[in-house]
Scaffold this active site. Structure first.
Site, PDB file in Angstrom:
ATOM      1  CG  ASP A  37      -1.923  -1.013   1.150  1.00 14.48           C
ATOM      2  OD1 ASP A  37      -2.810  -1.046   0.129  1.00 14.48           O
ATOM      3  OD2 ASP A  37      -2.026  -1.891   2.161  1.00 14.48           O
ATOM      4  CG  ASP A 163      -6.978  -4.580   0.913  1.00 10.19           C
ATOM      5  OD1 ASP A 163      -6.746  -5.181   2.077  1.00 10.19           O
ATOM      6  OD2 ASP A 163      -6.175  -3.707   0.550  1.00 10.19           O
TER       7      ASP A 163
END
Length: 216
Positions: A37, A163
């Site tokens: 991320d 996610d």
């Protein structure tokens, strides 16, 4: 068909001071890919970048140079998804398209034939350790093609990733809804036996896929 069931530990939940070692630890524990991320890279690996940024266009080339295998951007963050998809491919990466919990799947559908993966967020993007949002599962079912099966029929190679707050207690809902790629952060990274967690998540996902295949 989609590329099979894959488990990607979220490196957002790792010890960032030892990022390289953490990546290798996850790969040695059986991870299929690493879900990042934030802009970072390490030696041997398959890196799927989840770009939680307001201007995803400006990071395509740097991520390609850094060795990213896939570049996932948020539909909400760009005014021209088509041009961005083209740029990502021209830079040699696969394309992922993500939607936040507040975005309906209808906004993603027109781009499904141009991407490799659809990412449905089950938490608001930004930080790890959040609680799984079960009410996002109807989106996964829609993306997967449950009901009229139109999207899966038209786009059989599309991978669907979930996610956010996914672990042993919630992966069944994701797999049954149709996700074949599972991102899991805290449940894997903080486990004393990450290999067993990865195997559990993969087995649940595979069993759900097999059941769907038998039900057709």
């Amino acid at each position: 068909m989609a590329s099979g069931c894959k488990i990607g530990p979220s490196i957002l939940n790792s010890d960032l001071a030892s990022l390289g070692a953490e990546c290798l630890r996850m790969l040695d524990s059986g991870a299929d890919y690493l879900h990042l991320d934030a802009p970072c890279s390490s030696g041997r690996s398959v890196f799927y970048m989840h770009m939680m940024v307001s201007r995803p266009e400006q990071w395509v080339k740097p991520m390609a140079v850094a060795g990213a295998n896939q570049y996932t951007f948020h539909l909400e963050a760009t005014e021209n998804p088509g041009a961005l998809i083209k740029d990502i491919r021209e830079n040699g990466m696969k394309v992922g398209l993500a939607i936040k919990p507040g975005t309906t799947v209808e906004y993603l559908a027109p781009w499904a034939n141009q991407i490799d993966m659809a990412l449905v967020m089950t938490v608001e993007p930004g930080f790890g350790g959040q609680k799984f949002m079960e009410d996002m599962m109807p989106k996964v079912k829609e993306v997967f093609g449950s009901g009229v099966h139109w999207l899966r029929t038209q786009f059989p190679s599309l991978d669907i990733e979930v996610d956010g707050g996914v672990g042993p207690d919630t992966v069944h809902k994701c797999a049954e809804a149709g996700a074949n790629m599972i991102v899991s952060g805290s449940a894997i990274m903080r486990s004393e036996d990450p290999r067993s967690v990865i195997n559990l998540l993969r087995n649940v996902c595979s069993e759900a896929a097999q059941k769907r295949s038998l039900d057709r």
